[in-house]
Design an enzyme around this catalytic site. Structure first.
Site: not given
Length: 531
Positions: A313, A360, A415
């Site tokens: 991430d 990501e 998200d």
């Protein structure tokens, strides 16, 4: 199971046969969202049933969110440890099968919901039963050798985590910064005294991690037998209130008391004029470099002991991070700092060999960050919901005709809105714009662009996006479970920027039925992604 657990704990390489650069498909669902009678999902029967569903649908990957003990806001991205497993994921039913719990002790609490995770009630219920299981385990003669072996092999993180967790428990959940000075600063006299006084609580925390490791190893072995790889998620930052920061203050930019000097975030942009203030402490990169990035190597080794591949991430942070003064009210007055991502990743690959990482790379992308991603051959991410906006090149970047093979495509991530919720809002925005223009239909709205791109009426938009993802050249296509089921935004798992009410959604029992599996399997086979 025990010997397999230890073998996995020592493993440093991705699982054989599960390669990101093979054309394949997968599903995104966090285990906490699984159904089950004990308030949240866990590593027991529902997790194994999901593996069965994935295998029947010819899916190669099960992608999850971070599996550590959730911290502030119940977020898996703010875990109390970068190494430990989430106690809520330990299956009580599997403990009952071992004789560590009695069936009558597993009567579900009345405040549990099949639709949402009610965290306070779930924590009380599950931790109470884990303590009962620990007492029976301590009184038994079986598994003690395997337990001691586990504790020895995981000592590099387990000792600090178990002490931290035991201390936090008797402190009523207060953050370590609010502990007494001896404990906050880990002075020898305070730590020695705490280890003696809390020996039982420390042993309990180790037991929970032992059972987590056993159950995880059993699930991973089952998934491998069924041809399903596990895909994890590693946040680039760690929570301030974590065993990692408490035990390794020298690796973070803290003052003499232990407070962060600067914290993480992102600068103001089109979506947020104040930026986003995440609040994680920043790394003291010079100290990490001086150790050869030993903490990072250990962290990645632990990740690949659990998963066949890992999504990192905010991979962009390996090139630069936005740092904000700790007392700032917003992220507006921060600055970019360069980070030694190349040296870090070289240390990781030097120690572990080739690793399977999804970068990501969404957000404020820089050419240097993309070059770093490509230098190590990591696939980036493409998100179909970002493909129809008003930002021209940014939108085209996410349209399949622009994809390289080395990437992973998603209709949306954890998200994002669900596909159905997203499309409904696009339609509502287009209607509102048309009303402002005397009822004339506006041809160049995101809603109209979606209809043109999909070539449909949008009546089955979730499957339209799944089809576009599946037929793209991207090596891997991952679909959130909510989009498989055509659910609206009531099924969102996270609303970024909202401090409460996230990470609560639960999958309904029986929702992933044979009809869904058959349709997903046909889509997967049609576009050459079948395992």
């Amino acid at each position: 199971i025990c010997s397999y657990t230890m073998a996995m704990a020592r493993s440093s390489k991705p699982g054989t046969g599960f390669l990101l650069k093979q054309r394949a498909a997968g599903v995104l669902l966090h285990p906490i969202s699984l159904p089950g009678p004990h308030g949240c999902g866990d590593l027991g029967r529902p997790a194994h049933e999901l593996v069965d569903f994935l295998a029947s649908a010819k899916q190669r990957w099960w992608q999850m969110l971070p599996i550590g003990p959730p911290g502030r806001g119940n977020s898996p991205y703010s875990a109390h440890s970068a190494f430990a497993g989430n106690p809520l994921l330990v299956s009580l039913e599997l403990l009952a099968k071992e004789g560590l719990l009695q069936r009558r002790e597993l009567t579900p609490a009345t405040e549990f919901s099949a639709k949402r995770v009610v965290y306070p009630a779930v924590w009380r219920y599950r931790m109470e039963r884990l303590r009962w299981a620990f007492e029976r385990f301590s009184a038994a003669a079986t598994d003690q050798r395997a337990f001691r072996q586990f504790c020895r092999s995981q000592r590099h993180w387990l000792e600090d985590y178990a002490l931290y967790a035991a201390l936090r428990h008797i402190q009523g959940g207060r953050a370590w910064l609010d502990w007494t000075e001896d404990l906050r600063l880990r002075r020898s006299r305070g730590v020695v005294k705490a280890r003696a006084e809390l020996a039982r609580g420390i042993a309990f925390e180790k037991f929970v991690q032992f059972k987590f490791a056993q159950q995880w190893a059993a699930l991973r072995a089952y998934a491998r037998q069924r041809g399903v790889g596990l895909l994890g998620d590693m946040p680039i930052f760690v929570a301030f209130d974590s065993a990692d920061v408490w035990a390794h203050r020298e690796l973070f930019r803290l003052d003499s008391v232990g407070r962060p000097l600067v914290v993480s975030g992102v600068p103001p942009d089109y979506f947020n004029r104040n930026g986003q203030l995440w609040g994680h402490p920043h790394y003291r990169w010079s100290r990490h470099a001086a150790t050869g990035f030993a903490w990072w190597v250990a962290r990645f080794r632990q990740a690949f002991a659990h998963f066949d591949a890992v999504r990192v991430d905010h991979f962009l942070g390996f090139h630069r991070m936005w740092e904000v003064p700790a007392r700032a009210a917003t992220a507006r007055h921060g600055r970019w700092i360069r980070t030694p991502g190349q040296a870090l990743l070289q240390a990781v690959t030097g120690a572990l060999g080739p690793v399977q990482i999804i970068a990501e790379d969404l957000g404020a992308v820089t050419p240097e960050a993309l070059a770093l991603r490509d230098e190590f051959g990591f696939p980036g991410m493409r998100v179909l919901q970002f493909a129809f906006g008003d930002d021209g090149p940014g939108s085209r970047y996410h349209q399949p005709q622009s994809y390289p093979r080395c990437c992973v495509v998603y209709p949306g991530t954890h998200d994002n809105e669900t596909a159905v919720g997203w499309f409904a809002n696009l339609r509502a925005a287009a209607k509102k714009k048309a009303r402002r223009q005397s009822g004339r239909r506006v041809a160049d709205t995101p809603y109209e662009r979606v209809l043109r791109y999909t070539g449909t009426s949008g009546g089955d938009i979730n499957w339209d996006l799944i089809r576009i993802a599946a037929m793209s050249v991207a090596d891997l296509a991952i679909v959130p479970v909510q989009d498989l089921l055509g659910l609206g935004n009531e099924a969102r798992v996270n609303f970024p920027g909202r401090p409460k009410g996230n990470w609560e959604w639960r999958l309904q029992p029986g929702a992933l039925n044979d009809k869904v599996a058959r349709r997903l399997r046909q889509m997967t086979e049609t576009y050459g992604r079948a395992t």
